[in-house]
Design an enzyme around this catalytic site. Structure first.
Site, PDB file in Angstrom:
ATOM      1  N   ARG A 241      11.370  -2.618  -3.176  1.00  0.00           N
ATOM      2  CA  ARG A 241      11.139  -2.231  -2.014  1.00  0.00           C
ATOM      3  C   ARG A 241      11.116  -0.532  -2.521  1.00  0.00           C
ATOM      4  O   ARG A 241      12.038  -0.331  -3.371  1.00  0.00           O
ATOM      5  CB  ARG A 241      12.189  -2.486  -0.803  1.00  0.00           C
ATOM      6  N   GLU A 270       4.314   3.205   3.305  1.00  0.00           N
ATOM      7  CA  GLU A 270       3.063   2.229   3.027  1.00  0.00           C
ATOM      8  C   GLU A 270       2.081   2.194   3.989  1.00  0.00           C
ATOM      9  O   GLU A 270       2.334   1.857   4.917  1.00  0.00           O
ATOM     10  CB  GLU A 270       3.570   0.991   2.483  1.00  0.00           C
ATOM     11  N   HIS A 289       1.335  -3.106  -2.966  1.00  0.00           N
ATOM     12  CA  HIS A 289       2.369  -4.070  -2.458  1.00  0.00           C
ATOM     13  C   HIS A 289       1.408  -5.303  -2.319  1.00  0.00           C
ATOM     14  O   HIS A 289       1.392  -6.304  -1.354  1.00  0.00           O
ATOM     15  CB  HIS A 289       2.564  -3.880  -0.991  1.00  0.00           C
TER      16      HIS A 289
END
Length: 325
Positions: A241, A270, A289
């Protein structure tokens, strides 16, 4: 008919990777392929009874939940969702149904994140992104990478993903050291790693890879002091993260070349804005991601979601995360 929204289906695969017909036969399903800002979501999601989320792609704060008067169910992937205000959902009578990661459907997909992490690690230490861009532009060799055999991998966290990384590292001839707040020497040894303290992990590692859960204890855990301990030729990999690493401190270390580079799959925001400094640094390998984004893993997520929505349609909701439910 109830209205069901599938959010943030970036790759347009949601309806292909699971059988949504039990939901589609009893409700109106709409897929949103792009990320919605909170203000966009207020208008776009107002008619919906059910919102199906995909990990942390969509934040659901109180300021949004309270402006969705028809909302009755939110499905989440995992047992909790850090950017979902569960108290606000509960206060507004919205049920939150979590996933069942113990279900056999998830077993075949559990290596998705460590496989991506290892691929990103190799791409980073061999400068593949930079060399790929050069080849696309008509160039040829411009950098020299680092051999992994004989080097030291430092694992910040030694849970399921960290343990898998230790196995990969051993196959590549690397030494493995590890640290986390609760890790013991015995647990580290059982996973094929040597326990060290936090300072030693950063000073001895040639590659540091982050595999911790984001919490108040881990937020900002990798900051300027930790980055300053790293060797000038060392690399940082983060597929966990973004906020575990102090982004400003990392950008400063990369810009000044105090560390050799970084491989990042996760970010503070994000997606990061188009003009974000990390997008321009040559010694960073970036991915959007992708850690859990495989057809197998997404399929398991969506099958789980369908099961939860059908249960709600049947009037017998399952896996409810709201307190007291």
């Amino acid at each position: 008919m109830p209205k069901v929204a599938i959010l943030d289906d970036y790759a347009g695969l949601a309806l292909d990777l699971a059988d949504w017909s039990p939901v589609q036969n009893r409700s109106e399903v709409t897929v949103f392929g792009r990320h919605l800002s909170e203000e966009e979501a207020v208008d776009a999601l107002r008619p919906f009874d059910v919102i199906c989320t995909m990990r942390e792609r969509m934040a659901l704060p109180r300021t949004l939940i309270e402006r969705l008067p028809n909302l009755k169910l939110i499905t989440i992937v995992g047992r909790s969702l850090p950017n979902l205000d569960l108290a606000a959902a509960t206060d507004n009578g919205v049920l939150v149904a979590h996933s069942d990661f113990a279900h056999p459907r998830f077993r075949a997909a559990r290596d998705a994140t460590p496989e991506l992490a290892w691929g990103l690690l190799i791409a980073t230490v061999r400068n593949l992104a930079d060399e790929h861009r050069g080849m696309r532009d008509g160039g040829w060799q411009a950098t020299a990478g680092m051999t992994l055999s004989g080097k030291t991998l430092g694992l910040l966290g030694l849970g399921r993903t960290g343990t898998r990384m230790a196995e990969y590292a051993t196959a590549f001839g690397m030494s493995v050291i590890a640290w986390s707040q609760n890790l013991t020497e015995e647990a580290a040894a059982a996973a094929g790693a040597r326990w060290v303290d936090k300072a030693t992990l950063f000073s001895e590692s040639d590659v540091v890879s982050v595999h911790l859960v984001l919490s108040e204890r881990t937020r900002g855990l990798v900051g300027e002091p930790e980055l300053a301990r790293m060797k000038p030729h060392a690399y940082l990999i983060n597929t966990s993260r973004g906020p575990i690493v102090d982004e400003a401190a990392l950008i400063d270390a990369l810009t000044s070349r105090r560390i050799a580079g970084a491989g990042l799959d996760v970010y503070d925001v994000e997606p990061p804005p188009p003009d974000h400094p990390l997008r321009a640094l040559p010694n960073v390998t970036l991915s959007p991601h992708l850690g859990y984004v495989t057809r197998e893993m997404l399929g398991a997520f969506y099958e789980d979601t369908v099961e939860a929505v059908v249960a709600w349609l049947d009037g017998a909701p399952i896996r409810i995360a709201n307190p007291g439910a």
